[in-house]
Write a protein that holds these residues in place. Structure first.
Motif, PDB file in Angstrom:
ATOM      1  N   ASP A 107       0.883  -1.162   0.000  1.00  0.00           N
ATOM      2  CA  ASP A 107       0.000   0.000   0.000  1.00  0.00           C
ATOM      3  C   ASP A 107       0.922   1.214   0.000  1.00  0.00           C
ATOM      4  O   ASP A 107       1.457   1.584   1.039  1.00  0.00           O
ATOM      5  CB  ASP A 107      -0.868   0.023   1.269  1.00  0.00           C
ATOM      6  CG  ASP A 107      -1.761  -1.205   1.364  1.00  0.00           C
ATOM      7  OD1 ASP A 107      -2.172  -1.723   0.319  1.00  0.00           O
ATOM      8  OD2 ASP A 107      -2.044  -1.631   2.495  1.00  0.00           O
ATOM      9  N   PRO A 108       1.146   1.832  -1.166  1.00  0.00           N
ATOM     10  CA  PRO A 108       2.181   2.868  -1.263  1.00  0.00           C
ATOM     11  C   PRO A 108       1.860   4.092  -0.398  1.00  0.00           C
ATOM     12  O   PRO A 108       0.837   4.735  -0.596  1.00  0.00           O
ATOM     13  CB  PRO A 108       2.174   3.249  -2.751  1.00  0.00           C
ATOM     14  CG  PRO A 108       1.373   2.208  -3.441  1.00  0.00           C
ATOM     15  CD  PRO A 108       0.469   1.589  -2.440  1.00  0.00           C
ATOM     16  N   PRO A 109       2.760   4.437   0.552  1.00  0.00           N
ATOM     17  CA  PRO A 109       2.544   5.632   1.369  1.00  0.00           C
ATOM     18  C   PRO A 109       2.502   6.900   0.510  1.00  0.00           C
ATOM     19  O   PRO A 109       1.886   7.889   0.906  1.00  0.00           O
ATOM     20  CB  PRO A 109       3.771   5.665   2.293  1.00  0.00           C
ATOM     21  CG  PRO A 109       4.257   4.267   2.324  1.00  0.00           C
ATOM     22  CD  PRO A 109       3.958   3.690   0.985  1.00  0.00           C
ATOM     23  N   ALA A 110       3.121   6.845  -0.674  1.00  0.00           N
ATOM     24  CA  ALA A 110       3.150   8.014  -1.550  1.00  0.00           C
ATOM     25  C   ALA A 110       1.747   8.478  -1.941  1.00  0.00           C
ATOM     26  O   ALA A 110       1.552   9.612  -2.384  1.00  0.00           O
ATOM     27  CB  ALA A 110       3.967   7.689  -2.799  1.00  0.00           C
ATOM     28  N   LEU A 111       0.736   7.598  -1.775  1.00  0.00           N
ATOM     29  CA  LEU A 111      -0.629   7.986  -2.130  1.00  0.00           C
ATOM     30  C   LEU A 111      -1.278   8.846  -1.047  1.00  0.00           C
ATOM     31  O   LEU A 111      -2.291   9.505  -1.291  1.00  0.00           O
ATOM     32  CB  LEU A 111      -1.502   6.739  -2.352  1.00  0.00           C
ATOM     33  CG  LEU A 111      -1.166   5.847  -3.539  1.00  0.00           C
ATOM     34  CD1 LEU A 111      -2.083   4.625  -3.549  1.00  0.00           C
ATOM     35  CD2 LEU A 111      -1.321   6.612  -4.847  1.00  0.00           C
ATOM     36  N   LEU A 112      -0.705   8.834   0.163  1.00  0.00           N
ATOM     37  CA  LEU A 112      -1.356   9.511   1.293  1.00  0.00           C
ATOM     38  C   LEU A 112      -1.653  11.000   1.067  1.00  0.00           C
ATOM     39  O   LEU A 112      -2.760  11.459   1.383  1.00  0.00           O
ATOM     40  CB  LEU A 112      -0.527   9.313   2.570  1.00  0.00           C
ATOM     41  CG  LEU A 112      -0.656   7.942   3.239  1.00  0.00           C
ATOM     42  CD1 LEU A 112       0.382   7.784   4.340  1.00  0.00           C
ATOM     43  CD2 LEU A 112      -2.054   7.747   3.811  1.00  0.00           C
ATOM     44  N   PRO A 113      -0.682  11.799   0.529  1.00  0.00           N
ATOM     45  CA  PRO A 113      -0.976  13.231   0.349  1.00  0.00           C
ATOM     46  C   PRO A 113      -2.196  13.464  -0.531  1.00  0.00           C
ATOM     47  O   PRO A 113      -3.068  14.272  -0.223  1.00  0.00           O
ATOM     48  CB  PRO A 113       0.290  13.761  -0.326  1.00  0.00           C
ATOM     49  CG  PRO A 113       1.360  12.801   0.012  1.00  0.00           C
ATOM     50  CD  PRO A 113       0.699  11.470   0.143  1.00  0.00           C
ATOM     51  N   LYS A 114      -2.268  12.672  -1.628  1.00  0.00           N
ATOM     52  CA  LYS A 114      -3.395  12.789  -2.557  1.00  0.00           C
ATOM     53  C   LYS A 114      -4.707  12.415  -1.853  1.00  0.00           C
ATOM     54  O   LYS A 114      -5.752  13.061  -2.028  1.00  0.00           O
ATOM     55  CB  LYS A 114      -3.123  11.855  -3.745  1.00  0.00           C
ATOM     56  CG  LYS A 114      -4.256  11.648  -4.685  1.00  0.00           C
ATOM     57  CD  LYS A 114      -4.110  12.509  -5.913  1.00  0.00           C
ATOM     58  CE  LYS A 114      -5.265  12.258  -6.838  1.00  0.00           C
ATOM     59  NZ  LYS A 114      -5.928  13.227  -7.469  1.00  0.00           N
ATOM     60  N   MET A 115      -4.649  11.360  -1.011  1.00  0.00           N
ATOM     61  CA  MET A 115      -5.853  10.901  -0.317  1.00  0.00           C
ATOM     62  C   MET A 115      -6.350  11.962   0.659  1.00  0.00           C
ATOM     63  O   MET A 115      -7.548  12.248   0.745  1.00  0.00           O
ATOM     64  CB  MET A 115      -5.563   9.589   0.433  1.00  0.00           C
ATOM     65  CG  MET A 115      -5.264   8.429  -0.496  1.00  0.00           C
ATOM     66  SD  MET A 115      -4.488   7.043   0.346  1.00  0.00           S
ATOM     67  CE  MET A 115      -5.918   6.121   0.865  1.00  0.00           C
ATOM     68  N   LEU A 116      -5.401  12.557   1.372  1.00  0.00           N
ATOM     69  CA  LEU A 116      -5.785  13.575   2.350  1.00  0.00           C
ATOM     70  C   LEU A 116      -6.381  14.796   1.645  1.00  0.00           C
ATOM     71  O   LEU A 116      -7.401  15.352   2.083  1.00  0.00           O
ATOM     72  CB  LEU A 116      -4.571  13.990   3.186  1.00  0.00           C
ATOM     73  CG  LEU A 116      -4.887  14.974   4.310  1.00  0.00           C
ATOM     74  CD1 LEU A 116      -5.805  14.328   5.338  1.00  0.00           C
ATOM     75  CD2 LEU A 116      -3.617  15.478   4.998  1.00  0.00           C
ATOM     76  N   GLU A 117      -5.751  15.136   0.527  1.00  0.00           N
ATOM     77  CA  GLU A 117      -6.229  16.283  -0.247  1.00  0.00           C
ATOM     78  C   GLU A 117      -7.685  16.061  -0.679  1.00  0.00           C
ATOM     79  O   GLU A 117      -8.530  16.949  -0.556  1.00  0.00           O
ATOM     80  CB  GLU A 117      -5.324  16.413  -1.480  1.00  0.00           C
ATOM     81  CG  GLU A 117      -5.410  17.726  -2.228  1.00  0.00           C
ATOM     82  CD  GLU A 117      -4.533  17.640  -3.473  1.00  0.00           C
ATOM     83  OE1 GLU A 117      -5.072  17.772  -4.581  1.00  0.00           O
ATOM     84  OE2 GLU A 117      -3.302  17.415  -3.319  1.00  0.00           O
ATOM     85  N   LEU A 118      -7.972  14.844  -1.145  1.00  0.00           N
ATOM     86  CA  LEU A 118      -9.336  14.524  -1.576  1.00  0.00           C
ATOM     87  C   LEU A 118     -10.326  14.622  -0.415  1.00  0.00           C
ATOM     88  O   LEU A 118     -11.443  15.114  -0.578  1.00  0.00           O
ATOM     89  CB  LEU A 118      -9.380  13.117  -2.170  1.00  0.00           C
ATOM     90  CG  LEU A 118      -8.883  12.999  -3.610  1.00  0.00           C
ATOM     91  CD1 LEU A 118      -8.534  11.568  -3.950  1.00  0.00           C
ATOM     92  CD2 LEU A 118      -9.955  13.514  -4.568  1.00  0.00           C
ATOM     93  N   LEU A 119      -9.907  14.158   0.774  1.00  0.00           N
ATOM     94  CA  LEU A 119     -10.793  14.235   1.942  1.00  0.00           C
ATOM     95  C   LEU A 119     -11.041  15.686   2.333  1.00  0.00           C
ATOM     96  O   LEU A 119     -12.142  16.064   2.728  1.00  0.00           O
ATOM     97  CB  LEU A 119     -10.192  13.492   3.132  1.00  0.00           C
ATOM     98  CG  LEU A 119     -10.345  11.982   3.181  1.00  0.00           C
ATOM     99  CD1 LEU A 119      -9.916  11.471   4.536  1.00  0.00           C
ATOM    100  CD2 LEU A 119     -11.778  11.565   2.900  1.00  0.00           C
ATOM    101  N   GLN A 120      -9.989  16.489   2.207  1.00  0.00           N
ATOM    102  CA  GLN A 120     -10.108  17.873   2.669  1.00  0.00           C
ATOM    103  C   GLN A 120     -10.941  18.754   1.736  1.00  0.00           C
ATOM    104  O   GLN A 120     -11.327  19.852   2.113  1.00  0.00           O
ATOM    105  CB  GLN A 120      -8.718  18.474   2.909  1.00  0.00           C
ATOM    106  CG  GLN A 120      -8.138  17.968   4.231  1.00  0.00           C
ATOM    107  CD  GLN A 120      -6.699  18.371   4.448  1.00  0.00           C
ATOM    108  OE1 GLN A 120      -5.982  18.680   3.503  1.00  0.00           O
ATOM    109  NE2 GLN A 120      -6.255  18.374   5.710  1.00  0.00           N
TER     110      GLN A 120
END
Ligand code: UDP
Ligand code: MG
Length: 313
Positions: A96-109
């Protein structure tokens, strides 16, 4: 704050690599975070690795189970102890690539979604037979249950507190997270990514293990197999009425010659088999009810570096 839940079972090689990579990404994001490492009764030195990591890094909280309770229990323990406003579940092997986290957080925000889930769009590096069964499983469970599960869905997702609370309210003993995530609803964004091979260590899943997991998932979220049993019953009853009529009429018209031993045996075996099959289906559900009514804890934590952690639940 973001809480990252990481179930770990025999991950002594992968865990340091995971910690390095996820820390790099989270530091870059600049948000406050905690890393909840759950040691699911590992037989290698995973616990030592966790202790060391916790000493070196104040973000690390570890929970160590008294034995192997399974990934579902490890995730549940993580949810029970997560304090973040956003919570993510991630495997320790960097699949589960941690590199996806910023994009995921951005989408939630953006406020449009309550959870951002990930799914693999390729199954590269996986045996074709397993992929074929996996596809059939997703088709089937979507047809017969109201847990909406996307093909290739991973447990890796970032979600808001509201969704975590909903998940915690589902305290069933037989946990199938993919189904639970779908069942609670909320607005989910599906983020596709290419399959990544595990960085180190070995997968804990063989074909038979996955097959049983799939059957459990179906039983946990669908009553369709029980209906199959009823329909078989109704079908067989109907057939036997026709057969009885046929036999009675033949007896009246042509007398009763001694014949039909083979066909009798065939019918007996067929009905016997169907009965056992249906009993088996019912048995599977009873076994689940049995476990559910015992109200046993999902997990037992033997050691943790957090003072007020939920240790048994
Ligand atoms: N895992 C766990 N308990 C288990 C089996 C697995 O906590 O009994 C964890 C494992 O350490 C990993 C994740 O669940 O972080 C996924 O396991 P794995 O990578 O073996 O599965 P795969 O990715 O091959 O489906
Ligand atoms: Mg893996």
């Amino acid at each position: 704050m973001i809480s990252i839940i990481v179930p770990c079972y025999n991950e002594q090689e992968a865990l340091p690599l995971f910690h390095k990579e996820v820390t790099r990404v989270l530091q870059e994001m600049g948000e406050s975070y905690e890393l909840l490492l759950v040691n699911d009764g590992s037989r290698d030195s995973t616990l030592d690795v966790m202790r060391t990591l916790a000493q070196e890094d104040g973000h690390v909280v570890y929970l160590s189970f008294s034995r192997n309770f399974g990934k579902e229990a490890a995730m549940y323990a993580g949810f029970c102890n997560a304090q973040g406003d956003y919570v993510a579940v991630m495997d320790a092997d960097l699949q589960d690539p941690p590199a996806l986290l910023p994009k995921m957080l951005e989408l939630l925000q953006t406020g449009e979604y309550d959870s951002v889930a990930t799914r693999r769009v390729s199954r590269a590096g996986e045996p074709p037979v397993r992929s074929w069964f996996a596809r059939r499983f997703y088709q089937l469970i979507n047809k017969i249950s109201d847990a909406d599960i996307v093909d290739g869905a991973r447990d890796f997702r970032l979600m808001r507190r509201s969704m975590v609370d909903a998940i915690l309210s589902m305290s069933e003993y037989n946990r199938f997270s993919k189904g639970i995530f779908g069942w609670v609803g909320f607005r989910t964004y599906w983020l596709p990514f290419e399959n990544v091979e595990r960085v180190a260590g070995q997968t804990k899943w063989n074909f038979w293990g996955l097959f049983k997991y799939a059957i459990d998932g179906i039983i946990d979220f669908s009553q369709a197999p029980l209906s199959v049993a009823s329909w078989f019953g109704i079908g067989m009853t109907f057939c036997s009425i026709l057969a009885i009529l046929f036999i009675v009429v033949r007896r009246l018209l042509f007398g009763d010659p001694v014949a039909g031993w083979a066909s009798t045996i065939c019918v007996i075996i067929l009905i016997g088999g169907l009965q056992l099959f249906c009993l088996g289906i019912i048995g599977q559900y009873i076994a689940k009810i049995y476990l559910e009514t015992k109200h046993r804890p999902h997990f037992i934590v033997a050691e943790s570096n957090r003072k007020d952690a939920a240790l048994i639940r």
